[in-house]
Every structure is written in structure tokens, then in C-alpha cells.
Write a protein that holds these residues in place. Structure first.
Motif, PDB file in Angstrom:
ATOM      1  N   GLY A  22       0.829  -1.196   0.000  1.00  0.00           N
ATOM      2  CA  GLY A  22       0.000   0.000   0.000  1.00  0.00           C
ATOM      3  C   GLY A  22       0.865   1.248   0.000  1.00  0.00           C
ATOM      4  N   GLY A  23       0.319   2.319   0.494  1.00  0.00           N
ATOM      5  CA  GLY A  23       1.064   3.568   0.593  1.00  0.00           C
ATOM      6  C   GLY A  23       1.298   4.233  -0.751  1.00  0.00           C
ATOM      7  N   PRO A  24       2.219   5.202  -0.772  1.00  0.00           N
ATOM      8  CA  PRO A  24       2.424   5.986  -1.990  1.00  0.00           C
ATOM      9  C   PRO A  24       2.873   5.151  -3.188  1.00  0.00           C
ATOM     10  N   MET A  25       3.636   4.115  -2.970  1.00  0.00           N
ATOM     11  CA  MET A  25       4.119   3.334  -4.107  1.00  0.00           C
ATOM     12  C   MET A  25       3.000   2.539  -4.765  1.00  0.00           C
ATOM     13  N   GLU A  26       1.941   2.250  -4.038  1.00  0.00           N
ATOM     14  CA  GLU A  26       0.798   1.568  -4.641  1.00  0.00           C
ATOM     15  C   GLU A  26       0.184   2.440  -5.740  1.00  0.00           C
ATOM     16  N   PHE A  50       4.172  11.074  -3.546  1.00  0.00           N
ATOM     17  CA  PHE A  50       5.274  10.439  -2.812  1.00  0.00           C
ATOM     18  C   PHE A  50       5.265  10.773  -1.323  1.00  0.00           C
ATOM     19  N   GLN A  51       4.300  11.589  -0.882  1.00  0.00           N
ATOM     20  CA  GLN A  51       4.154  11.985   0.519  1.00  0.00           C
ATOM     21  C   GLN A  51       5.447  12.581   1.079  1.00  0.00           C
ATOM     22  N   GLU A  68       7.794  15.430   2.819  1.00  0.00           N
ATOM     23  CA  GLU A  68       7.558  16.357   3.928  1.00  0.00           C
ATOM     24  C   GLU A  68       7.058  17.692   3.384  1.00  0.00           C
ATOM     25  N   ASN A  69       5.949  18.166   3.945  1.00  0.00           N
ATOM     26  CA  ASN A  69       5.335  19.435   3.556  1.00  0.00           C
ATOM     27  C   ASN A  69       5.033  19.515   2.057  1.00  0.00           C
ATOM     28  N   GLU A  70       4.919  18.364   1.412  1.00  0.00           N
ATOM     29  CA  GLU A  70       4.703  18.302  -0.044  1.00  0.00           C
ATOM     30  C   GLU A  70       5.673  19.223  -0.769  1.00  0.00           C
ATOM     31  N   THR A  71       6.942  19.181  -0.363  1.00  0.00           N
ATOM     32  CA  THR A  71       7.950  20.103  -0.885  1.00  0.00           C
ATOM     33  C   THR A  71       9.174  19.357  -1.395  1.00  0.00           C
ATOM     34  N   PHE A  72       9.635  19.759  -2.581  1.00  0.00           N
ATOM     35  CA  PHE A  72      10.896  19.300  -3.155  1.00  0.00           C
ATOM     36  C   PHE A  72      11.871  20.468  -3.179  1.00  0.00           C
ATOM     37  N   THR A  73      13.147  20.170  -2.995  1.00  0.00           N
ATOM     38  CA  THR A  73      14.193  21.136  -3.300  1.00  0.00           C
ATOM     39  C   THR A  73      14.621  20.862  -4.733  1.00  0.00           C
ATOM     40  N   LYS A 118      12.672  14.885   1.633  1.00  0.00           N
ATOM     41  CA  LYS A 118      12.571  13.900   2.708  1.00  0.00           C
ATOM     42  C   LYS A 118      11.169  13.308   2.660  1.00  0.00           C
ATOM     43  N   PHE A 119      11.067  12.033   3.035  1.00  0.00           N
ATOM     44  CA  PHE A 119       9.772  11.386   3.078  1.00  0.00           C
ATOM     45  C   PHE A 119       9.638  10.602   4.378  1.00  0.00           C
ATOM     46  N   SER A 120       8.406  10.411   4.783  1.00  0.00           N
ATOM     47  CA  SER A 120       8.110   9.630   5.971  1.00  0.00           C
ATOM     48  C   SER A 120       6.834   8.852   5.677  1.00  0.00           C
ATOM     49  N   TRP A 121       6.995   7.546   5.483  1.00  0.00           N
ATOM     50  CA  TRP A 121       5.862   6.707   5.141  1.00  0.00           C
ATOM     51  C   TRP A 121       5.493   5.850   6.339  1.00  0.00           C
TER      52      TRP A 121
END
Length: 190
Positions: A86-90, A150-151, A153-158, A184-187
Motif C-alpha cells: 500500500g502507501g504511496p508506491m501503490e 510520494f508523501q 515532507e510538507n509536499e515540498t521538493f528542493t 525527505k519522506f516519511s511513510w
């Protein structure tokens, strides 16, 4: 610098090469799944979408798992990154009907906080450099489709343009990329 696919809007996903191919590095700082410690493992996902957009699916993908992972870690990482947990990769893997067998290979990462180079066996190299503005702050993109899926953090990419080169004889094509980002991600599973 930024592929239109990152926005997640079908009408904007005009693939400049007629296809989209990419390799994505996931470096796991901390974490476990079903009691298996995954801390310190690295996974690269190579994807090739034939187009005309990502939403058309029919992608081919392969996972490359650092050869330091033991058999139980490798199985767990495969299940996570192929969307079986499950999760974002699903969400992503719904567009990937063609999975090539996972490869265990050395993944060597050099990261000075701004420049990153990940050498993935003999398959390729991911390079990126985080962009900074005149005052030295990171340039970011917030709320884009991929950041949400991809969930991150803060829906933010650098923003971190790349000079990635990829060559796996089993994949659809060799490719190079210019688009890139770091986040950064936290699943968490259910």
C-alpha cells in the motif's frame, strides 16, 4: 530543469522526448516494516513510460537494492517499492504493469548536502545539485503532484537538476535526465 510530469496534470505532461524515463534514489535513514529493520538501505527505482503521458501507464520498471540488504530486507523493500504494502508506491505502481526482476547491486552514495552522486553498480549514475537562491536558501517547489503522491515532507521538493545516465540492457532504453529534485519522506503503513 523540471519535467512537466512532476506537476501531475495530464494536460501539462507533454513528454519532450516522446517518453519519460527516470531513476529515483530512496535512501532510508530510519524505519522498519513488519519487524524488519530497513535503516541504512538504499533503493533505486528505474522507470520508463512510453507515453504520451504518465497517466497512460504501461511503464516498465526495475528496482535496484543495495547489496548490503539481507534476504528479508530485500523482500520487504521489494514489497514496499512495488506497491504490495500500500502507501504511496501503490499509486505509482498502478501505472507499471511490467516489472523486471529486482537487481541486488552496490549503491555508492556521495552526498555533501548540496551535491549528490549515487553510482548504482554498472547500471548508471544519479547526479544532482541542489539549487540555492542569492541568499543561500534552497529553491523549492511545493504542492506539486509528485510531492503529494510520494508523501514528501510538507509536499515540498528542493530543486536539484540532474546529470543522470542510465544503461540497463533489460530496460526499454538507455536514458539521461536533466530534471531532478531532493526531498525527505516519511511513510507509515496501516
Amino acid at each position: 530543469m523540471l519535467c512537466p510530469c512532476w506537476f501531475g496534470v495530464k494536460e501539462l505532461m507533454i513528454m519532450d522526448k516522446g517518453y519519460c524515463a527516470s531513476s529515483i534514489l530512496f535512501s532510508i535513514q530510519n524505519g522498519s516494516s513488519d519487524g524488519i529493520d530497513l535503516k541504512g538501505n538504499d533503493v533505486v527505482m528505474a522507470l520508463d513510460f512510453p507515453g504520451p503521458t504518465l497517466f497512460d501507464g504501461n511503464a516498465t520498471s526495475r528496482l535496484y537494492i543495495d547489496d548490503v540488504a539481507d534476504a528479508s530486507q530485500r523482500k520487504e523493500l521489494e514489497d514496499i517499492f512495488q506497491g504490495k504494502k500500500g502507501g504511496p508506491m501503490e499509486v505509482i505502481t498502478k501505472f507499471v504493469p511490467n516489472w523486471l526482476p529486482t537487481k541486488g547491486t552496490k549503491i555508492d552514495i556521495k552526498d555533501d548536502g548540496r551535491n549528490l552522486t549515487a553510482t548504482v553498480g554498472s547500471f548508471g549514475q544519479i547526479k544532482s545539485e541542489q539549487l540555492k537562491n542569492e541568499s543561500g536558501q534552497p529553491m523549492t517547489l511545493q504542492g506539486s503532484g509528485f510531492a503529494s503522491v510520494f508523501q514528501m515532507e510538507n509536499e515540498t521538493f528542493t530543486l536539484a537538476p540532474s546529470a543522470t545516465q542510465w544503461s540497463d540492457p533489460d530496460m526499454t532504453r538507455e536514458f539521461s535526465t536533466k530534471s531532478g529534485a531532493v526531498a525527505k519522506f516519511s511513510w507509515r503503513g496501516g
